[in-house]
Design a protein around this motif. Structure first.
Motif, PDB file in Angstrom:
ATOM      1  N   ALA A  11     -15.357  -9.358  -5.694  1.00 46.98           N
ATOM      2  CA  ALA A  11     -14.432  -8.755  -4.728  1.00 46.98           C
ATOM      3  C   ALA A  11     -15.235  -8.007  -3.661  1.00 46.98           C
ATOM      4  CB  ALA A  11     -13.473  -7.814  -5.440  1.00 46.98           C
ATOM      5  N   GLU A  12     -16.266  -7.295  -4.111  1.00 45.66           N
ATOM      6  CA  GLU A  12     -17.070  -6.533  -3.149  1.00 45.66           C
ATOM      7  C   GLU A  12     -17.782  -7.460  -2.175  1.00 45.66           C
ATOM      8  OE1 GLU A  12     -18.414  -2.343  -4.766  1.00 45.66           O
ATOM      9  OE2 GLU A  12     -19.072  -3.889  -6.147  1.00 45.66           O
ATOM     10  N   ALA A  13     -18.210  -8.630  -2.680  1.00 46.34           N
ATOM     11  CA  ALA A  13     -18.968  -9.546  -1.837  1.00 46.34           C
ATOM     12  C   ALA A  13     -18.066 -10.318  -0.874  1.00 46.34           C
ATOM     13  CB  ALA A  13     -19.737 -10.530  -2.717  1.00 46.34           C
ATOM     14  N   LEU A  14     -16.840 -10.598  -1.285  1.00 47.35           N
ATOM     15  CA  LEU A  14     -16.009 -11.527  -0.505  1.00 47.35           C
ATOM     16  C   LEU A  14     -14.838 -10.886   0.218  1.00 47.35           C
ATOM     17  CD1 LEU A  14     -15.589 -14.601  -2.892  1.00 47.35           C
ATOM     18  CD2 LEU A  14     -16.850 -14.544  -0.742  1.00 47.35           C
ATOM     19  N   ALA A  15     -14.230  -9.886  -0.401  1.00 45.90           N
ATOM     20  CA  ALA A  15     -12.903  -9.464   0.066  1.00 45.90           C
ATOM     21  C   ALA A  15     -12.958  -8.642   1.344  1.00 45.90           C
ATOM     22  CB  ALA A  15     -12.203  -8.677  -1.034  1.00 45.90           C
ATOM     23  N   ASP A  16     -12.045  -8.972   2.262  1.00 49.65           N
ATOM     24  CA  ASP A  16     -11.856  -8.132   3.437  1.00 49.65           C
ATOM     25  C   ASP A  16     -10.874  -7.028   3.097  1.00 49.65           C
ATOM     26  OD1 ASP A  16     -13.303  -9.798   5.484  1.00 49.65           O
ATOM     27  OD2 ASP A  16     -11.884 -11.249   4.682  1.00 49.65           O
ATOM     28  N   ARG A  17      -9.908  -7.413   2.271  1.00 49.63           N
ATOM     29  CA  ARG A  17      -8.915  -6.436   1.843  1.00 49.63           C
ATOM     30  C   ARG A  17      -8.740  -6.495   0.337  1.00 49.63           C
ATOM     31  NH1 ARG A  17      -6.597  -3.963   5.718  1.00 49.63           N
ATOM     32  NH2 ARG A  17      -4.895  -3.032   4.560  1.00 49.63           N
ATOM     33  N   VAL A  18      -8.426  -5.340  -0.226  1.00 49.53           N
ATOM     34  CA  VAL A  18      -8.205  -5.261  -1.664  1.00 49.53           C
ATOM     35  C   VAL A  18      -6.795  -4.717  -1.881  1.00 49.53           C
ATOM     36  CG1 VAL A  18      -8.906  -4.071  -3.767  1.00 49.53           C
ATOM     37  CG2 VAL A  18     -10.636  -4.841  -2.145  1.00 49.53           C
ATOM     38  N   ALA A  19      -6.052  -5.341  -2.779  1.00 49.19           N
ATOM     39  CA  ALA A  19      -4.753  -4.795  -3.163  1.00 49.19           C
ATOM     40  C   ALA A  19      -4.825  -4.471  -4.648  1.00 49.19           C
ATOM     41  CB  ALA A  19      -3.640  -5.792  -2.885  1.00 49.19           C
ATOM     42  N   VAL A  20      -4.578  -3.229  -4.979  1.00 48.88           N
ATOM     43  CA  VAL A  20      -4.665  -2.811  -6.376  1.00 48.88           C
ATOM     44  C   VAL A  20      -3.266  -2.769  -6.976  1.00 48.88           C
ATOM     45  CG1 VAL A  20      -5.460  -1.028  -7.967  1.00 48.88           C
ATOM     46  CG2 VAL A  20      -6.672  -1.401  -5.811  1.00 48.88           C
ATOM     47  N   ILE A  21      -3.075  -3.520  -8.061  1.00 49.74           N
ATOM     48  CA  ILE A  21      -1.765  -3.555  -8.721  1.00 49.74           C
ATOM     49  C   ILE A  21      -1.803  -2.743  -9.999  1.00 49.74           C
ATOM     50  CG2 ILE A  21      -0.016  -5.035  -9.790  1.00 49.74           C
ATOM     51  CD1 ILE A  21      -0.699  -7.218  -8.074  1.00 49.74           C
ATOM     52  N   VAL A  22      -0.848  -1.853 -10.126  1.00 50.90           N
ATOM     53  CA  VAL A  22      -0.688  -1.110 -11.373  1.00 50.90           C
ATOM     54  C   VAL A  22       0.786  -1.169 -11.738  1.00 50.90           C
ATOM     55  CG1 VAL A  22      -0.906   1.139 -12.488  1.00 50.90           C
ATOM     56  CG2 VAL A  22      -2.589   0.444 -10.795  1.00 50.90           C
ATOM     57  N   ARG A  23       1.073  -1.592 -12.950  1.00 53.30           N
ATOM     58  CA  ARG A  23       2.448  -1.674 -13.450  1.00 53.30           C
ATOM     59  C   ARG A  23       3.412  -2.345 -12.476  1.00 53.30           C
ATOM     60  NH1 ARG A  23       3.611   4.030 -16.407  1.00 53.30           N
ATOM     61  NH2 ARG A  23       2.486   3.605 -18.316  1.00 53.30           N
ATOM     62  N   GLY A  24       2.996  -3.497 -11.958  1.00 51.48           N
ATOM     63  CA  GLY A  24       3.899  -4.289 -11.134  1.00 51.48           C
ATOM     64  C   GLY A  24       4.130  -3.797  -9.723  1.00 51.48           C
ATOM     65  N   ARG A  25       3.286  -2.857  -9.276  1.00 51.23           N
ATOM     66  CA  ARG A  25       3.394  -2.398  -7.888  1.00 51.23           C
ATOM     67  C   ARG A  25       2.019  -2.389  -7.253  1.00 51.23           C
ATOM     68  NH1 ARG A  25       7.996   1.006  -6.950  1.00 51.23           N
ATOM     69  NH2 ARG A  25       6.904   1.842  -5.169  1.00 51.23           N
ATOM     70  N   VAL A  26       1.978  -2.659  -5.937  1.00 53.90           N
ATOM     71  CA  VAL A  26       0.710  -2.494  -5.231  1.00 53.90           C
ATOM     72  C   VAL A  26       0.591  -1.017  -4.881  1.00 53.90           C
ATOM     73  CG1 VAL A  26      -0.573  -3.038  -3.151  1.00 53.90           C
ATOM     74  CG2 VAL A  26       0.674  -4.833  -4.341  1.00 53.90           C
ATOM     75  N   VAL A  27      -0.369  -0.347  -5.491  1.00 55.29           N
ATOM     76  CA  VAL A  27      -0.457   1.103  -5.302  1.00 55.29           C
ATOM     77  C   VAL A  27      -1.453   1.474  -4.222  1.00 55.29           C
ATOM     78  CG1 VAL A  27       0.250   1.643  -7.650  1.00 55.29           C
ATOM     79  CG2 VAL A  27      -2.169   1.308  -7.139  1.00 55.29           C
ATOM     80  N   MET A  28      -2.257   0.491  -3.807  1.00 54.61           N
ATOM     81  CA  MET A  28      -3.259   0.819  -2.792  1.00 54.61           C
ATOM     82  C   MET A  28      -3.712  -0.466  -2.135  1.00 54.61           C
ATOM     83  SD  MET A  28      -6.111   2.984  -1.992  1.00 54.61           S
ATOM     84  CE  MET A  28      -7.139   2.467  -0.645  1.00 54.61           C
TER      85      MET A  28
END
Lengths: 295, 263
Positions: free
Chosen positions: A191-208
């Protein structure tokens, strides 16, 4: 910026489990979006909806402005699933021919084989390939339709360093041509090498959501490792030290104020050696975000 | 004017892939991969042929002027279409469900019906191979003499007769997962072969078994095959055809319901 795919307020329940709880996600063209989260957070359900395998109980899922259930929408998407076992008695070249047949504008055969590094495997039976080779074939199949969106589920599991680098290279090249990429991975370095954006999912929601740097900035923790005569108990009492552990002659500690602690370590033990200081990575940021959300 | 064109702005290309062209490629690949899987192709082709050689040609009465060989041709033609449908659809679907291939296929832009359609074509091709080999053996070693139309009808019967077994196989493949499907298919395949009069004449069986024989699709197919070769059979062939078709449709509808519920 137009989105290649969009999930709006999606909910999904399986029995007593709330898999998705108002999930929002946008996958932009020409960007790699990494979907991160622990097992059971809702990553697989989100991908299943985008692939048209399941529908949300409420909310909306769009693929190029259409329903993922429409064949014409899926014709613009390339898919690599972590779990799928392809027919073992077909040759690699036949798998490529078959998958190309599904798409209205397939990529040239030789170009796909070259990009995925499988030119020398075309006459081999899929079942006789090594795990890493099979993974490269699956990646090749995801490129067959000349996709505008690539959905890659753990694309480099089982690949050696060299193959992984060449898959990363191929992904970057597709992205520079304007392709959107949705990536799920357990390798945070990926993810660090490729991603332009990161979406963090916790308990079925994108929290960040944010760039890798923005997410990483949430991790205040730094890690210090050194050989010292100081005792674990003594260091643990210092202000600003979160955790201390000892592994053999090494003392390892986590802290939000690395510079201060390094200074104090040298004052207390001038003979200290083998000092390593590491800035908090995506992993630390993720576990912090997850921990906060779960509280 | 905005000169930058985003990917999502590009309208869906007018060029379409025809479902038929996909079906052709998918069927060819499905046939190739099953042909290369000896656990499937060897028993499916060799069992009916082997049984025919054994029962009709080796153990059959000498100087029977093709009578036994002709009767057995009908029996084993009906027997030969069962395995391609039952194992070719049942076991392969069950394994593909377990291994995530079905999921991948559903995510790919494959028109509805192509995945199953290709399996039907594959099973029909295997049924055709079995039928042709049996007919060549019957005509040469078995000295069976029939009208050209009868040979043709028997071949067409094999091509169509495989379909209800495809439906039944499909249904089993949706009910059982993975390798367990082979056992489940055998649980249906074995009794169906023996209790419908293909191997042992029904007259030689206990009365109760002859009473339940009409529940098996293979029983009806056998009666039609016997009618085609001009041997004694029970009931009206048209009625048998309707019954076996209805059974096939019922299995298929049930399987479709199961498939739509499977995630």
């Amino acid at each position: 910026m137009n989105a290649a795919a969009r999930v709006v307020d999606a909910t999904k329940r399986f029995g007593s489990t709330q898999a998705l709880d108002g999930l929002n996600l946008e996958i932009a063209a020409g960007r790699v979006t990494a979907l991160l989260g622990s097992n059971g957070a809702g990553k697989t359900t989100t991908i299943s909806m985008l692939l048209g395998l399941t529908s949300p109980d409420s909310g909306q899922v769009e693929l190029f402005g259409r329903s993922p259930h429409e064949v014409t929408a899926r014709q613009r998407m390339g898919v690599m699933l972590q779990s799928a076992v392809l027919p073992e008695t077909l040759r690699v070249g036949e798998l490529l021919t078959l998958t190309r047949a599904y798409y209205p504008r397939p990529a040239p055969f030789d170009q796909i084989a070259q990009t995925a590094g499988i030119t020398d495997l075309l006459h081999r039976l899929y079942g006789r390939l090594s795990g890493g080779q099979q993974r490269r074939v699956q990646f090749a199949l995801s490129l067959c339709g000349n996709p505008d969106l690539l959905c890659l589920d753990e694309p480099t599991v089982g690949l050696d360093t060299e193959s992984r680098a060449s898959v990363w290279q191929a992904i970057r090249s597709r992205v520079s041509d304007g392709c959107a990429v949705l990536l799920t991975t357990h390798y945070l370095e990926e993810a660090e090498a490729l991603a332009d954006r990161v979406a963090v999912i916790v308990r079925g929601r994108v929290v960040m959501t944010g760039t890798v740097d923005e997410v990483r900035a949430l991790s205040t923790a730094g890690r210090i490792r050194c050989i010292t005569t100081l005792s674990t108990e003594a260091v643990a009492k210092w202000q600003g030290v979160d955790t201390v552990t000892r592994a053999g002659e090494y003392l390892q500690l986590e802290t939000a104020v690395t510079e201060k602690i390094v200074q104090r370590l040298f004052q207390a033990d001038p003979s200290l050696s083998a000092l390593e200081v590491r800035r908090g990575g995506l992993a630390e940021a993720l576990s912090r975000i997850s921990a906060e959300e779960l509280q | 004017m905005n000169a930058v064109l985003n990917v999502a702005d590009v309208s869906v290309p007018a060029k379409r892939v025809s479902a038929l062209s996909i079906l052709l490629v998918e069927s060819r690949m499905e046939f190739m991969r099953m042909l290369r899987a000896p656990a499937f192709s060897v028993p499916v082709i060799s069992f009916p042929v082997m049984f025919y050689v054994l029962f009709a040609l080796v153990m059959g009465p000498p100087n029977a002027s093709g009578g036994v060989a002709r009767h057995m041709l009908a029996s084993f033609s009906a027997f030969g279409v069962m395995a391609p449908g039952l194992f070719g659809l049942g076991v392969s679907l069950a394994i593909e469900r377990e291994r995530g291939l079905l999921e991948l296929k559903r995510a790919l832009p494959i028109p509805a019906g192509v995945y199953l359609g290709a399996k039907l074509v594959m099973a029909s091709l295997f049924a055709a191979i079995v039928s042709v080999v049996l007919m060549i053996l019957a005509a040469t070693a078995g000295h069976v003499v029939m009208e050209v139309l009868q040979w043709c009808k028997l071949f067409v019967l094999a091509l169509l007769g495989v379909l209800p077994f495809c439906s039944l196989g499909l249904l089993i493949g949706t009910l059982v997962k993975g390798q367990a499907a082979a056992a489940a298919v055998n649980l249906v395949y074995m009794p169906m072969s023996f209790l419908s009069g293909m191997m042992i004449p029904l007259q030689a069986m206990p009365h109760v078994l002859t009473q339940v024989a009409p529940i098996w699709p293979s029983y009806h197919l056998l009666q039609i095959a016997l009618h085609v070769v001009g041997d004694p059979h029970t009931g009206n062939p048209a009625l048998h055809a309707v019954t076996v078709t209805l059974e096939g449709v019922a299995f298929f509808a049930w399987a479709q319901r199961r498939l739509s519920k499977l995630r």
